[in-house]
Design an enzyme around this catalytic site. Structure first.
Site, PDB file in Angstrom:
ATOM      1  N   GLU A  10       0.194  -1.136   5.627  1.00  0.00           N
ATOM      2  CA  GLU A  10       1.259  -0.741   6.554  1.00  0.00           C
ATOM      3  C   GLU A  10       1.100   0.708   6.967  1.00  0.00           C
ATOM      4  O   GLU A  10       1.337   1.072   8.131  1.00  0.00           O
ATOM      5  CB  GLU A  10       2.621  -0.944   5.865  1.00  0.00           C
ATOM      6  N   GLU A  11       0.683   1.547   6.047  1.00  0.00           N
ATOM      7  CA  GLU A  11       0.656   2.982   6.291  1.00  0.00           C
ATOM      8  C   GLU A  11      -0.438   3.423   7.246  1.00  0.00           C
ATOM      9  O   GLU A  11      -0.389   4.530   7.773  1.00  0.00           O
ATOM     10  CB  GLU A  11       0.500   3.733   4.959  1.00  0.00           C
ATOM     11  N   ASP A  62       7.431   4.626  -1.604  1.00  0.00           N
ATOM     12  CA  ASP A  62       7.235   4.005  -0.299  1.00  0.00           C
ATOM     13  C   ASP A  62       5.898   3.267  -0.343  1.00  0.00           C
ATOM     14  O   ASP A  62       4.849   3.898  -0.210  1.00  0.00           O
ATOM     15  CB  ASP A  62       7.231   5.085   0.781  1.00  0.00           C
ATOM     16  N   ASP A 103       0.831  -1.201   0.000  1.00  0.00           N
ATOM     17  CA  ASP A 103       0.000   0.000   0.000  1.00  0.00           C
ATOM     18  C   ASP A 103       0.865   1.250   0.000  1.00  0.00           C
ATOM     19  O   ASP A 103       2.041   1.228   0.355  1.00  0.00           O
ATOM     20  CB  ASP A 103      -0.930   0.014   1.209  1.00  0.00           C
TER      21      ASP A 103
END
Length: 482
Positions: A145-146, A115, A78
């Site tokens: 993850e974010e 990222d 993600d």
């Protein structure tokens, strides 16, 4: 023809561009997860896709290396999907518009997703190659993850044999991350009552703060940058001390782990106060410009004074005061610096999103600390402040930090290879940002881990970019390590 055609390493950039064609903001990862599953299926590789969308792909070792310990490679699929105010793009449905300029890759009007799209691209390029005799590769690609590392938290890794892991979520070439902060999300809800305005004659005033630098709420929080939501809240609070105002609208920020660059509000003010309010706004705007001239040279306060008289339903003066008081009392920014590592933020929090919806003002914070007890204490403090202000707070998606490992054969090997290639030592660093390594280390006993990556700039903003040459050097280095 792709925007990245001709760039080297060709397969890495091929897969990065393929990923960029698939919308994959946090919470919108099903399509990219299916793409990764299909990638493995087409190549006859073992693949497990779980209910969340996490994907594990395993490529068996070349015949000559079957006795070696496997390597785990890890990245998240993600991205923080943010766009510039004038960007005409729906990041939930449309592909990124890549461009190459001065040796760097950008996405036009939006964040790039380097990222951690480049980490995923590295993994796919390694899985795709047949030319190199590699050891067994166990690739972990996680979702979300974010937004709190939900994918890493719930993934099942019991089928993995590896105990050494290269995380590919670092943003500076030559800097090896060896430990990181833990974190949590805190959501605050402030009840907001409405009523019909009556008696007084009101006018509408709109205020908007724009032009701030923004950035990653972990990596950039120690720079003392402006938080648009906090600045606007403080501005309105000062205004409310001198004049009766009522909130009509307010919003700001795009993600709780990104320092907000913009925030806006609309308030009702008494017609009889308009002239004095204009003077007040001009004075306070000048003070803000002088305060932030060095760190935030792009700061702007936009204001619109409407001439039409307003008589409509709005939020009560009591609700307005409650909201601005709670917003001001809740902490933000750096809370404590590390006593062990000079210049390292130990504990912080970032108010990343504010939304005023119907009967509630919602605030979303990302909390980080390299000391789990401090993180828990800060979350508890926020809940107490919210409760005293007549609001409520909830803690979610807490994850542990990643402790430094004194005995690390993987780190020693990677340092040695780096010195051979670059002729100098890498920087070993602890960071205040969160990585999934701590969570995964809790699932894999004895995990030895290092995080690396190429040079990225302005991550989590619409100015995000990635250095083409750095991507190539890190690829060559990764191949040599493996």
């Amino acid at each position: 023809m792709g925007a990245l055609d001709g760039l080297q390493p060709e397969r890495v950039f091929h897969f990065f561009e393929e990923i960029s064609r698939i919308p994959h903001g946090s919470g919108n990862t099903r399509a990219i997860s299916d793409y990764l599953r299909d990638f493995a299926g087409k190549r006859g590789l073992f693949c497990r896709q779980d209910a969340l969308g996490n994907v594990i792909i395993i490529k068996e070792a070349a015949p000559a290396r079957q006795e070696e310990e496997p390597y785990i490679l890890q990245a998240h699929m993600d991205m923080v999907a943010v766009s510039a105010p004038d960007a005409q793009i729906d990041m939930k449905t449309e592909p990124l518009r890549l461009k190459v300029q001065d040796g760097r890759i950008f996405a036009v009007g939006t964040s790039l997703g380097g990222d951690d799209g480049i980490g995923v691209a590295y993994c796919l390029a390694l899985l795709d190659t047949e030319a190199l005799p590699l050891p067994r590769l166990e690739v972990i690609l996680t979702v979300d993850e974010e937004t709190g590392m939900e994918g890493a938290t719930d993934i099942d890794l019991s089928m993995l044999r590896g105990r050494r892991m290269i995380n590919l979520d670092q943003e500076e070439e030559g800097v090896f991350i060896t430990s990181c902060a833990g974190g949590a999300r805190v959501d605050v809800e402030i009840p907001m009552e409405r009523e019909e305005t009556s008696g007084e004659v009101y006018r509408l005033v709109e205020l908007r703060i724009t032009g701030l630098a923004g950035g990653h709420s972990g990596m950039e929080i120690g720079k003392g940058l402006g938080n648009a939501i906090r600045l606007l809240g403080a501005f309105l609070s000062g205004l409310s001390r001198d004049f009766p105002i009522r909130l009509v609208r307010m919003k700001g920020g795009l993600a709780d782990n990104a320092i907000p660059r913009e925030a806006e509000a609309a308030v009702l003010v008494r017609e009889t106060d308009i002239a004095e309010i204009r003077s007040y706004v001009e004075r306070e705007e000048q003070k803000l410009r002088e305060t932030w001239l060095e760190k935030e040279p792009g700061f702007r306060l936009e204001k619109v004074y409407y001439n039409d008289r307003v008589l409509e339903e709005t939020y009560t003066s009591e609700a307005t005061e409650r909201a601005l008081t709670c917003l001001g009392q809740l902490p933000n920014g750096v809370v404590a610096m590390s006593e062990d590592v000079e210049g390292l933020v130990q504990t912080s929090l970032n108010l990343g999103v504010l939304s005023l919806q119907d009967d509630c003002l919602r605030l979303s914070y990302a909390v980080r600390s390299s000391v789990d007890a401090d993180k828990e204490a800060l979350c508890g403090q926020m809940c107490q402040i919210a409760e005293r202000a007549g609001a409520k707070a909830a803690v979610r998606n807490a994850y542990p930090g990643w402790a430094y490992r004194k005995d690390s054969p993987l780190r020693e090997k990677m340092v040695r290879v780096y010195e051979e290639m670059y002729g100098k030592k890498p920087v070993l660093e602890a960071i205040h940002a969160g990585l999934e390594c701590g969570i995964l280390a809790g699932k894999i006993p004895g995990l030895d881990c290092v995080s690396i990556g190429p040079d990225l700039k302005n991550v989590h903003t619409a100015e995000e970019s990635m250095d083409v040459a750095s991507v190539g050097r890190v690829w060559d280095y990764l191949l040599k390590v493996l």
